[in-house]
Design a protein around this motif. Structure first.
Motif, mmCIF file in Angstrom:
data_model
loop_
_atom_site.group_PDB
_atom_site.id
_atom_site.type_symbol
_atom_site.label_atom_id
_atom_site.label_comp_id
_atom_site.label_asym_id
_atom_site.label_seq_id
_atom_site.Cartn_x
_atom_site.Cartn_y
_atom_site.Cartn_z
ATOM 1 N N GLN A 126 0.977 -1.197 -0.046
ATOM 2 C CA GLN A 126 0.132 -0.038 -0.153
ATOM 3 C C GLN A 126 0.760 1.177 -0.158
ATOM 4 N N ASP A 127 2.018 1.065 0.312
ATOM 5 C CA ASP A 127 2.922 2.365 0.592
ATOM 6 C C ASP A 127 4.049 2.241 -0.642
ATOM 7 N N GLU B 279 3.353 9.031 2.861
ATOM 8 C CA GLU B 279 2.080 8.224 3.068
ATOM 9 C C GLU B 279 0.875 9.136 3.255
ATOM 10 N N HIS C 102 -2.378 9.057 0.811
ATOM 11 C CA HIS C 102 -3.450 8.038 1.424
ATOM 12 C C HIS C 102 -4.716 9.058 1.650
ATOM 13 N N ASP C 103 -4.316 10.326 2.319
ATOM 14 C CA ASP C 103 -5.288 10.925 3.066
ATOM 15 C C ASP C 103 -5.761 12.448 1.920
ATOM 16 N N ALA D 5 -5.047 9.848 -3.171
ATOM 17 C CA ALA D 5 -5.932 8.664 -3.476
ATOM 18 C C ALA D 5 -7.378 8.659 -4.030
ATOM 19 N N ARG E 113 1.544 8.853 -6.665
ATOM 20 C CA ARG E 113 2.303 8.344 -5.662
ATOM 21 C C ARG E 113 3.794 9.283 -5.525
#
Length: 467
Positions: A7-8, A17, A21-22, A25, A426
């Motif tokens: 996931q990272d 991250e 993710h926050d 994504a 990413r």
């Protein structure tokens, strides 16, 4: 040691991250340039098997297979779909450090929830699993696109296209908007006089216009430009070796057009003048309608003459060219800016040596009326990989405003290419986080996160005139 593609993936710090993710994504995707087939979208088809959706038409994979010693019969030839897939599976382990290695496994994970490494040992199981899924309603084209949180798609369409499939998609009331993009490259291809006359015959039919003069030709193309606008188009695109900006007079172009219609061979300078005149006219129409114009510059196509004869274009025999770009690009943009008729513009280079050239050239023509009016576009084609994306982001950051970038696009013929947006996001988050971790940016993750969301989604949403 991090697990492969967890996931990272590509995120080298907790700050990266957090940003990804926050903030990044979950942003919707606006794919403002691609080569997806609107007929397949309108029909909401299911592909027959994994080869059908994944290998057919993908010249990235074809190039890798040829480099790995795979015979053409297993690439574009007559071998069965599974036999072709087997050869791809045997090639993948040898693509280490090529972006295909990442893309292959991202696509298997994101679309099919397959977390095995593709190899000859896993080929049969992966093929059977994915092929079975592709037969279900969940894996129809529209559902595949919806799964990836796509909001807008712009296909690439010739002016003579009747856009019937775009109309059918609109009539279906699907929540994803699919618009045409006006791509008139064939209409200005005076290198091939016979082909251009054949094109004009088709244009006469669809525009109901008799083309006997240059003004007739422009009138017929303008009808198509208007027709595209009536069908929701707000974007044009040009795939050229370089911008054409030769000086010319109206009388010269009329005489050149007469030679074309008489099937006479043009001198090299006449070809350049004709292309320059056409390109300028298209740009004027784009400005008139407040469209965004895109210029993909620098590819040298169909290098392998034998393969072009035997297999055709767009089969993996194109490469980066070393064309001179700066002076013609400056003349072209300056002429439009001088009459206040320069539309919002995105410039894409294929030669990485032109990164700084394009970044600084775009900055010459911002006018303060539209934020990010002139865009140094995301890394394109051979450059839309880790190194190429990073260099484009760094060049833009150093010489323009990364914060105003309209983000990534797929530029793909494959319905399985949307993880390229994730790949870009990413990398973007990791680069910004690296600056925060190094004390080169303040530790204000909320503000940086807003910039990330702008680049991933909001800038494009505000820049394009999609309805």
């Amino acid at each position: 040691m991090k697990p492969f593609l967890n996931q990272d993936f590509l995120l080298q710090s907790s700050t990266a991250e957090h940003l990804y993710h926050d903030f990044a994504a979950k942003m919707p995707i606006i794919d403002y340039h691609c080569h997806l087939d609107p007929m397949q979208i309108a029909g909401d088809i299911n592909f027959a098997n994994l080869t059908d959706i994944w290998l057919k038409g993908d010249h990235y994979k074809w190039r890798a297979m040829r480099a790995n010693g795979v015979d053409e019969q297993y690439i574009t030839g007559t071998k069965t779909d599974f036999e072709k897939f087997e050869k791809w599976a045997a090639t993948v382990p040898y693509t280490l450090r090529n972006p295909l290695y990442h893309w292959t496994h991202l696509e298997l994970q994101r679309y099919f929830d397959v977390h095995h490494i593709l190899s000859p040992k896993t080929a049969q199981a992966i093929y059977d699993d994915c092929t079975a899924k592709l037969q279900t309603p969940k894996y129809s084209v529209k559902n595949i696109i919806t799964k990836m949180n796509v909001e807008v798609i712009c296909t690439t369409d010739d002016p003579i296209d009747n856009l019937e499939y775009h109309q059918k998609i609109k009539q279906s009331n699907w929540n994803v908007k699919v618009y045409p993009a006006f791509r008139p490259d064939k209409a200005m291809n005076a290198d091939d006089v016979a082909g251009l006359n054949q094109y004009m015959a088709k244009l006469e039919a669809v525009s109901d216009t008799n083309i006997s003069s240059y003004s007739d030709y422009l009138a017929a193309l303008k009808k198509r430009h208007d027709y595209f606008a009536d069908n929701g188009c707000t974007v044009s695109d040009h795939g050229l070796e370089q911008i054409y900006a030769e000086d010319y007079t109206a009388d010269e172009i009329s005489k050149i057009f007469e030679k074309i219609r008489s099937s006479k061979t043009l001198a090299a300078v006449e070809v350049l003048k004709f292309k320059s005149a056409m390109l300028h006219e298209f740009a004027l129409w784009d400005h008139e309608k407040n469209w965004v114009q895109q210029y993909h510059l620098g590819a040298i196509r169909n290098n392998n003459a034998r393969a072009h004869r035997e297999i055709g274009p767009d089969t993996g025999y194109d490469s980066i060219g070393d064309f001179t770009q700066a002076q013609a690009l400056s003349r072209f943009l300056n002429k439009l800016d001088g009459t206040n008729q320069l539309a919002k513009t995105i410039l894409y280079n294929l030669n990485p040596a032109d990164n700084e050239l394009f970044a600084t050239m775009a900055g010459n023509y911002n006018d303060g009326k539209v934020a990010g009016k002139m865009q140094f576009g995301s890394a394109w084609w051979f450059l839309d990989q880790k190194d190429g994306m990073t260099k484009q982001i760094n060049s833009l950051s150093s010489m323009g405003l990364l914060s105003k970038l309209v983000g990534m696009l797929t530029d793909s013929r494959s319905f399985l290419s949307y993880p390229r947006h994730e790949y870009f996001r990413r990398l973007l988050c990791n680069l910004l986080a690296e600056d925060i971790e190094n004390g080169e940016l303040p530790n204000d993750v909320e503000w940086t996160g807003k910039i990330v969301q702008d680049i991933c989604y909001y800038n494009a949403k505000n820049y394009f005139s999609f309805k």
